[in-house]
Design a protein around this motif. Sequence first.
Motif, mmCIF file in Angstrom:
data_model
loop_
_atom_site.group_PDB
_atom_site.id
_atom_site.type_symbol
_atom_site.label_atom_id
_atom_site.label_comp_id
_atom_site.label_asym_id
_atom_site.label_seq_id
_atom_site.Cartn_x
_atom_site.Cartn_y
_atom_site.Cartn_z
ATOM 1 N N UNK A 186 40.075 23.234 37.735
ATOM 2 C CA UNK A 186 39.067 23.901 36.910
ATOM 3 C C UNK A 186 39.730 24.591 35.721
ATOM 4 N N UNK A 187 39.042 24.694 34.589
ATOM 5 C CA UNK A 187 39.628 25.318 33.386
ATOM 6 C C UNK A 187 39.626 26.851 33.487
ATOM 7 N N UNK A 188 40.276 27.348 34.519
ATOM 8 C CA UNK A 188 40.328 28.794 34.754
ATOM 9 C C UNK A 188 41.765 29.262 34.799
ATOM 10 N N UNK A 189 42.007 30.452 34.271
ATOM 11 C CA UNK A 189 43.318 31.096 34.353
ATOM 12 C C UNK A 189 43.121 32.461 34.990
ATOM 13 N N UNK A 190 43.902 32.719 36.032
ATOM 14 C CA UNK A 190 43.792 34.025 36.684
ATOM 15 C C UNK A 190 44.551 35.064 35.875
ATOM 16 N N UNK A 191 43.968 36.255 35.744
ATOM 17 C CA UNK A 191 44.666 37.341 35.056
ATOM 18 C C UNK A 191 44.626 38.599 35.913
ATOM 19 N N UNK A 192 45.530 39.520 35.593
ATOM 20 C CA UNK A 192 45.690 40.747 36.373
ATOM 21 C C UNK A 192 45.508 41.958 35.471
ATOM 22 N N UNK A 211 33.969 35.322 32.464
ATOM 23 C CA UNK A 211 34.795 35.881 33.544
ATOM 24 C C UNK A 211 34.118 35.681 34.897
ATOM 25 N N UNK A 212 34.916 35.229 35.857
ATOM 26 C CA UNK A 212 34.491 35.171 37.260
ATOM 27 C C UNK A 212 35.369 36.119 38.069
ATOM 28 N N UNK A 229 42.568 43.435 46.723
ATOM 29 C CA UNK A 229 42.138 43.752 45.363
ATOM 30 C C UNK A 229 41.269 42.619 44.829
ATOM 31 N N UNK A 230 40.454 42.963 43.867
ATOM 32 C CA UNK A 230 39.630 41.939 43.225
ATOM 33 C C UNK A 230 40.531 40.978 42.448
ATOM 34 N N UNK A 231 40.069 39.734 42.305
ATOM 35 C CA UNK A 231 40.787 38.725 41.533
ATOM 36 C C UNK A 231 39.918 38.305 40.349
ATOM 37 N N UNK A 232 40.564 38.199 39.174
ATOM 38 C CA UNK A 232 39.833 37.942 37.926
ATOM 39 C C UNK A 232 40.255 36.592 37.350
ATOM 40 N N UNK A 233 39.277 35.848 36.838
ATOM 41 C CA UNK A 233 39.537 34.530 36.273
ATOM 42 C C UNK A 233 38.793 34.400 34.947
ATOM 43 N N UNK A 234 39.491 33.812 33.974
ATOM 44 C CA UNK A 234 38.908 33.609 32.645
ATOM 45 C C UNK A 234 38.748 32.110 32.404
#
Length: 748
Positions: free
Chosen positions: A599-605, A689-690, A699-704
């Motif tokens: 998927x075209x997603x990148x995880x960020x912190x 954002x997902x 902790x929550x995980x963030x994806x762009x």
Amino acid sequence: MMNGVVSIRNKNGEEKVKIERPGGSSSPIWSIAWNPSKDEHNDILAVADWGQKLSFYQLSGKQIGRDRTLNYDPCCISYFSKGEYIVMGGSDRQASLYTKDGVRLGSIGEQSNWVWTCRVKPDSNYVVVGCEDGTISCYQLNFSTVHGLYKDRYAYRDSMTDVIVQHLITEQKVRLKCRELVKKIAIYRNRLAVQLPEKIHIYVLKSEDPTAMHYHIKEKISRKFECNLLVVCSQHIILCQEFVGATDPKSSRLLMAKQADWAKSSKEPRAAAEMYLSAGEHMKAIDIIGEHGWADLLIDIARKLDKAEREPLAKCAYHFKRLKHHGYASETYSKMGDLKALVELHVETQHWEEAFSLVEKHPQFKSDVFVPYAQWLAENDRFEEAQKAFHKAGCQDEAVKVLEQLTHNAVVENRFNDAGYYYWMLSMQCLDIARESEDKRDEMLKKFERFQRLAELYYVYRSIQRYTDEPFSSHMPETLFNICRFLLNNLTKDIPPGISKVNTLYALAKQSRKLGAYKLARYSYEKLQELHFPSRLLESIELGSLTIRSKPFHDSEDLIEGMMCYRCSTNNPFLNSQGSVCINCRQPFIYSASTYEVLPLVQFYLEEGISDEEALSLIDLEVPHSDQKNAPGHVVDNGEPQSLKLEDDLDNAEEDPFTAKMSFEQGGSTFVPVKVSRSVLRSMSRRDVLIKRWPRPLKWEYFRSLLPDVSITMCPSCFKMFHSEDYELLVLQHNCCPYCRRPIDEPN
């Protein structure tokens, strides 16, 4: 019928017997009833007609005895459960009690209108009466003991119209049929007095032998008397308007208790029990009644006792439990207010619904109910329900053990879809324990990670197993191709039980060849030659190994482009010994849980000091750029699956602070995560954002999202991500998430 005829027919409607009542149409029949007694030698039909007669017939149509005159028009007739009594009512505006032979015993209750219906509650002494004016009345009949005692002779009423005299030494008995309601009994020496509704009969022994038992009527006193006590002497009878000894209740009770002792020793338990009750000796009466299993009599006692009389009530409840009368035992414990005993009763008798209802009102008994319920489920091989019950009871360790057993069974039985689901449940169970217990937190979080990984491995292997073992596959070649690569990239040296590397490589070889990845197909066949594979695959593998040599030594360019990293734009190999990460920037790939495309997603912190709540508020504060005000796409986040709807025309990479944060030093061997500041968060669009909102301590995980034209949906329970169209189709097919089985109508 209205013509005075009773027609007895078989189940096909054919008439077998016809009974014609005298009077014909002038004696219409308004009510009939079969005697339910199992002790009668013949089936007996009671017939009540408006010739004001009650009659009885055998199944053959032969009349039993003579007609009984009623002096009113009967509208209803009903037998007691054992057929010993009849209740009737009609134009006389009352319900009356009769013997099974039609002898009137008395009025149950007077009404202000005709009685049109009456019914007896099964196995009880309750009678319900319905009248013409629509009123319904309920009566409880109490059949008291009528008896007399003189030295070694004991006389008592039986079947309401008979008197039995028993010699307590010889144990001989004689029955005197009075054919009317016996109201009082008195015995003295050789004389016996019996009071009937309109007269008194005086009996004497025919012989002076002390053991003689033959009585005959000496005198009849045809007069109606109202008295509380009847006493017979040598030459007279005494009618007492007040009970003898009423001024001395203690003496009266002592006398009654001695009479009860006599009755008990003479093997007349029912009479003894009733005498003990009259003497106030409740415990002795309850023991006798309980030992003989007379539940109806016992519940009458329990209902009359005051709720403060806990000892006799507890004894009643004990006998009800022993006799398996759950309803009566429950009623008794409820009257006592003994909730713990009531819970134990429901659990012991496995009346789970009643137990759950009680726990809803009194949650302090949760573990007392759900632990044995879970054990019962497990004993009956209902492990999945047992796990949920243990979890509900707060018994996390037991819940985990049951889940582990479930998972083991699923793997052994090749139910890999179930195995994946159970491992996911296990992981969430471990997360619950980690949240509640600090001592076990580190251990449980490690298990959580391991079980999450195993859940996904078994979930994807299910498709491979179906492909190799079943004649048809529901998956597209591209999906199987992606699943095989994902599994091989994530298998370590310790391959989980049940997962076959042979099956995986075999499926990959077949799909690679079909899709034009010839180099990967050749590699797969070479690896298969190094492994032990089943004989059923021998011919197919050898043929595939030969024919693949005729194909080009490279893979399809279209397939290679599908493995591009969305962070650094590097094309990755199909198989990677480092796992599901980019070979260049080490960014983990995010897969669709349906097709296993990247998927075209990148995880960020988040940078240090930024909480999840603050990050969410900063993203929600986003002010769209002027050229984005009308940009299509949105994320819906209302407890339902988050849907990332992005369509086109958002090419602002040079202005996007997040894109700058994705840069990294080329050639590095360690993974450098994307970390964002408050300003970057503020610049983000909530549409892009997902968020995986894991419960604490995670902790929550963030994806762009980096491709605006890709629509992505995330399950709010397992946080697996899907192409939206795939997710919607799967949910429609299964009515739940395909991964965690969360029902579509379940609130988040």
